[in-house]
Design a protein around this motif. Structure first.
Motif, PDB file in Angstrom:
ATOM      1  N   ASN A 182      37.302   9.671  55.212  1.00 25.77           N
ATOM      2  CA  ASN A 182      37.533   9.025  53.928  1.00 25.77           C
ATOM      3  C   ASN A 182      36.245   8.459  53.357  1.00 25.77           C
ATOM      4  O   ASN A 182      35.356   8.031  54.097  1.00 25.77           O
ATOM      5  N   ASP A 183      36.161   8.437  52.039  1.00 21.05           N
ATOM      6  CA  ASP A 183      35.034   7.795  51.364  1.00 21.05           C
ATOM      7  C   ASP A 183      35.186   6.288  51.538  1.00 21.05           C
ATOM      8  O   ASP A 183      36.057   5.656  50.934  1.00 21.05           O
ATOM      9  N   LEU A 184      34.347   5.689  52.387  1.00 20.84           N
ATOM     10  CA  LEU A 184      34.529   4.284  52.774  1.00 20.84           C
ATOM     11  C   LEU A 184      34.312   3.330  51.612  1.00 20.84           C
ATOM     12  O   LEU A 184      34.944   2.272  51.557  1.00 20.84           O
ATOM     13  N   GLU A 185      33.430   3.678  50.685  1.00 21.97           N
ATOM     14  CA  GLU A 185      33.212   2.808  49.523  1.00 21.97           C
ATOM     15  C   GLU A 185      34.503   2.659  48.727  1.00 21.97           C
ATOM     16  O   GLU A 185      34.824   1.576  48.241  1.00 21.97           O
ATOM     17  N   GLN A 186      35.226   3.749  48.599  1.00 23.44           N
ATOM     18  CA  GLN A 186      36.504   3.725  47.875  1.00 23.44           C
ATOM     19  C   GLN A 186      37.593   3.071  48.723  1.00 23.44           C
ATOM     20  O   GLN A 186      38.395   2.274  48.239  1.00 23.44           O
ATOM     21  N   LEU A 187      37.597   3.405  50.015  1.00 25.18           N
ATOM     22  CA  LEU A 187      38.654   2.917  50.902  1.00 25.18           C
ATOM     23  C   LEU A 187      38.596   1.401  51.064  1.00 25.18           C
ATOM     24  O   LEU A 187      39.641   0.723  51.119  1.00 25.18           O
ATOM     25  N   ALA A 188      37.390   0.838  51.120  1.00 25.53           N
ATOM     26  CA  ALA A 188      37.233  -0.601  51.346  1.00 25.53           C
ATOM     27  C   ALA A 188      37.784  -1.452  50.204  1.00 25.53           C
ATOM     28  O   ALA A 188      38.051  -2.643  50.381  1.00 25.53           O
ATOM     29  N   LYS A 189      37.994  -0.855  49.045  1.00 26.25           N
ATOM     30  CA  LYS A 189      38.477  -1.600  47.877  1.00 26.25           C
ATOM     31  C   LYS A 189      40.001  -1.659  47.787  1.00 26.25           C
ATOM     32  O   LYS A 189      40.550  -2.330  46.914  1.00 26.25           O
ATOM     33  N   LEU A 190      40.700  -0.947  48.675  1.00 29.05           N
ATOM     34  CA  LEU A 190      42.155  -0.853  48.563  1.00 29.05           C
ATOM     35  C   LEU A 190      42.847  -2.103  49.088  1.00 29.05           C
ATOM     36  O   LEU A 190      42.364  -2.746  50.030  1.00 29.05           O
ATOM     37  N   ASP A 191      44.001  -2.440  48.489  1.00 27.93           N
ATOM     38  CA  ASP A 191      44.858  -3.466  49.073  1.00 27.93           C
ATOM     39  C   ASP A 191      45.821  -2.778  50.043  1.00 27.93           C
ATOM     40  O   ASP A 191      45.872  -1.548  50.109  1.00 27.93           O
ATOM     41  N   PRO A 192      46.582  -3.541  50.835  1.00 25.63           N
ATOM     42  CA  PRO A 192      47.445  -2.916  51.841  1.00 25.63           C
ATOM     43  C   PRO A 192      48.430  -1.892  51.279  1.00 25.63           C
ATOM     44  O   PRO A 192      48.661  -0.843  51.900  1.00 25.63           O
ATOM     45  N   VAL A 193      48.994  -2.146  50.122  1.00 22.36           N
ATOM     46  CA  VAL A 193      49.946  -1.202  49.541  1.00 22.36           C
ATOM     47  C   VAL A 193      49.241   0.103  49.156  1.00 22.36           C
ATOM     48  O   VAL A 193      49.720   1.200  49.456  1.00 22.36           O
ATOM     49  N   ALA A 194      48.086  -0.020  48.515  1.00 25.75           N
ATOM     50  CA  ALA A 194      47.330   1.170  48.125  1.00 25.75           C
ATOM     51  C   ALA A 194      46.843   1.938  49.354  1.00 25.75           C
ATOM     52  O   ALA A 194      46.819   3.173  49.363  1.00 25.75           O
ATOM     53  N   MET A 208      47.188   6.699  52.797  1.00 25.79           N
ATOM     54  CA  MET A 208      47.420   7.292  54.108  1.00 25.79           C
ATOM     55  C   MET A 208      48.570   8.287  54.052  1.00 25.79           C
ATOM     56  O   MET A 208      48.506   9.372  54.617  1.00 25.79           O
ATOM     57  N   ARG A 209      49.631   7.948  53.341  1.00 24.38           N
ATOM     58  CA  ARG A 209      50.775   8.853  53.249  1.00 24.38           C
ATOM     59  C   ARG A 209      50.405  10.128  52.485  1.00 24.38           C
ATOM     60  O   ARG A 209      50.854  11.217  52.832  1.00 24.38           O
ATOM     61  N   LEU A 210      49.550  10.010  51.454  1.00 23.13           N
ATOM     62  CA  LEU A 210      49.096  11.182  50.721  1.00 23.13           C
ATOM     63  C   LEU A 210      48.312  12.111  51.643  1.00 23.13           C
ATOM     64  O   LEU A 210      48.524  13.329  51.659  1.00 23.13           O
ATOM     65  N   GLY A 211      47.393  11.543  52.413  1.00 20.26           N
ATOM     66  CA  GLY A 211      46.631  12.350  53.363  1.00 20.26           C
ATOM     67  C   GLY A 211      47.521  12.976  54.418  1.00 20.26           C
ATOM     68  O   GLY A 211      47.355  14.154  54.769  1.00 20.26           O
ATOM     69  N   GLN A 212      48.480  12.212  54.923  1.00 18.97           N
ATOM     70  CA  GLN A 212      49.395  12.744  55.927  1.00 18.97           C
ATOM     71  C   GLN A 212      50.216  13.902  55.376  1.00 18.97           C
ATOM     72  O   GLN A 212      50.403  14.924  56.052  1.00 18.97           O
ATOM     73  N   ARG A 213      50.718  13.758  54.161  1.00 19.31           N
ATOM     74  CA  ARG A 213      51.504  14.846  53.562  1.00 19.31           C
ATOM     75  C   ARG A 213      50.662  16.104  53.386  1.00 19.31           C
ATOM     76  O   ARG A 213      51.136  17.225  53.610  1.00 19.31           O
ATOM     77  N   THR A 214      49.403  15.920  53.004  1.00 15.29           N
ATOM     78  CA  THR A 214      48.519  17.064  52.803  1.00 15.29           C
ATOM     79  C   THR A 214      48.240  17.770  54.125  1.00 15.29           C
ATOM     80  O   THR A 214      48.320  19.004  54.225  1.00 15.29           O
ATOM     81  N   PHE A 215      47.935  16.997  55.165  1.00 14.66           N
ATOM     82  CA  PHE A 215      47.594  17.613  56.443  1.00 14.66           C
ATOM     83  C   PHE A 215      48.825  18.178  57.142  1.00 14.66           C
ATOM     84  O   PHE A 215      48.739  19.193  57.839  1.00 14.66           O
ATOM     85  N   LEU A 216      49.983  17.538  56.957  1.00 17.42           N
ATOM     86  CA  LEU A 216      51.218  18.107  57.498  1.00 17.42           C
ATOM     87  C   LEU A 216      51.522  19.423  56.791  1.00 17.42           C
ATOM     88  O   LEU A 216      51.993  20.388  57.423  1.00 17.42           O
ATOM     89  N   ARG A 217      51.226  19.487  55.507  1.00 20.03           N
ATOM     90  CA  ARG A 217      51.422  20.733  54.766  1.00 20.03           C
ATOM     91  C   ARG A 217      50.553  21.842  55.342  1.00 20.03           C
ATOM     92  O   ARG A 217      50.998  22.983  55.484  1.00 20.03           O
ATOM     93  N   ILE A 218      49.293  21.518  55.665  1.00 20.30           N
ATOM     94  CA  ILE A 218      48.404  22.513  56.265  1.00 20.30           C
ATOM     95  C   ILE A 218      48.932  22.933  57.633  1.00 20.30           C
ATOM     96  O   ILE A 218      48.951  24.117  57.979  1.00 20.30           O
ATOM     97  N   HIS A 219      49.380  21.967  58.419  1.00 18.26           N
ATOM     98  CA  HIS A 219      49.943  22.240  59.750  1.00 18.26           C
ATOM     99  C   HIS A 219      51.135  23.193  59.651  1.00 18.26           C
ATOM    100  O   HIS A 219      51.308  24.076  60.505  1.00 18.26           O
ATOM    101  N   GLU A 220      51.949  23.048  58.613  1.00 18.06           N
ATOM    102  CA  GLU A 220      53.153  23.856  58.448  1.00 18.06           C
ATOM    103  C   GLU A 220      52.969  24.990  57.434  1.00 18.06           C
ATOM    104  O   GLU A 220      53.934  25.681  57.110  1.00 18.06           O
ATOM    105  N   PHE A 221      51.759  25.201  56.956  1.00 16.85           N
ATOM    106  CA  PHE A 221      51.516  26.183  55.897  1.00 16.85           C
ATOM    107  C   PHE A 221      51.966  27.567  56.359  1.00 16.85           C
ATOM    108  O   PHE A 221      51.757  27.946  57.515  1.00 16.85           O
TER     109      PHE A 221
END
Length: 257
Positions: free
Chosen positions: A69-81, A86-99
């Motif tokens: 992850n781009d840490l400069e961007q990641l460090a600015k997030l609040d817990p909800v964001a 994380m869920r967006l990344g998980q969905r993307t990588f699960l999609r690749i796993h099941e592609f």
């Protein structure tokens, strides 16, 4: 050969093989939401195109596959964001796993954090001798969040996964060879050629058996042995009903005659 450029990705088509390159070399190809969005757009296109049979994912430049992850961007997030990303990344990588088509990670350098998770979500990994793998998140007082704790345990085994995640250490490709998650380690200057040779070998196969065999392997890793056998038998029967099965048998029998 067909080339195209998005804001964060380069794409290249060679016959039935489609290569996706994360194109942020100045950031060591670190992910941000735009990369994930464009990656999903490209996967949509590949999935719909029946003439494309194999996908290769790699990173631009000579230093990195993807460093997470781009840490400069990641460090600015609040817990909800942070949760949503994380869920967006998980969905993307699960999609690749099941592609439904084989996906090869061509690892040319550092595969760290989310980059390591990306590689593990692929079906096969071809690594340069210069490649390095690791989960450095613990050194930032955090942890893998794009499926790393799950993918590593399944593909490296529980003890190796704990070692890599809990120490945050980096491991060169030659050390990772004994961990079992890399399919091939090749000389750096031969990485693209060797990866394309593997992709071409896969592209020669009928698409549906590749798809259903991959699904059976993945399901077997999730189910108990008895249930996995049952799923395999159903998958075999479904594939058996398709014309390509009869063609495959006929081709083999005619050749032996």
């Amino acid at each position: 050969m067909t080339l195209s450029t998005l804001n964060t990705l380069l794409t290249k088509r060679e016959d039935a093989v489609f290569t996706v390159t994360v194109n942020r070399a100045d950031k060591l190809n670190a992910f941000n939401p735009e990369v994930l969005s464009e990656l999903n757009q490209v996967l949509d296109r590949i999935e719909k195109d029946e003439t494309l049979k194999v996908v290769i994912i790699t990173g631009a430049g000579e230093k990195a596959f993807v460093v997470g992850n781009d840490l400069e961007q990641l460090a600015k997030l609040d817990p909800v964001a942070a949760y949503e990303q994380m869920r967006l990344g998980q969905r993307t990588f699960l999609r690749i796993h099941e592609f439904p088509k084989p996906v090869i990670a061509m690892v040319n350098g550092y595969a760290l954090g989310g980059g390591f998770e990306l590689a593990l979500s692929c079906d096969l990994i071809v690594a340069s001798e210069k490649a390095t793998f690791g989960f450095p998140e613990i050194n930032l007082n955090t942890m893998p969040g794009w499926g790393g704790t799950q993918l590593a345990a399944k593909k490296l085994g529980l003890n190796r996964a704990k070692e890599m995640i809990l120490t945050g250490a980096y491991y060169p490709a030659n050390v990772c060879a004994e961990f079992g998650f890399i399919n091939r380690i090749v000389r750096h200057e031969q990485l693209e050629r060797e990866t394309m040779a593997l992709a071409d070998q896969l592209a020669e196969k009928a698409p549906f058996p590749l798809k259903i065999a991959k699904e059976a392997i993945n399901k077997g890793a999730e189910l108990g042995l008895s249930d996995g056998f049952q799923f395999e038998a159903h998958a075999y029967a479904v594939n058996y009903s398709a014309p390509h099965t009869e063609e495959g048998f006929a081709k083999f029998l005619n050749r032996t005659k």
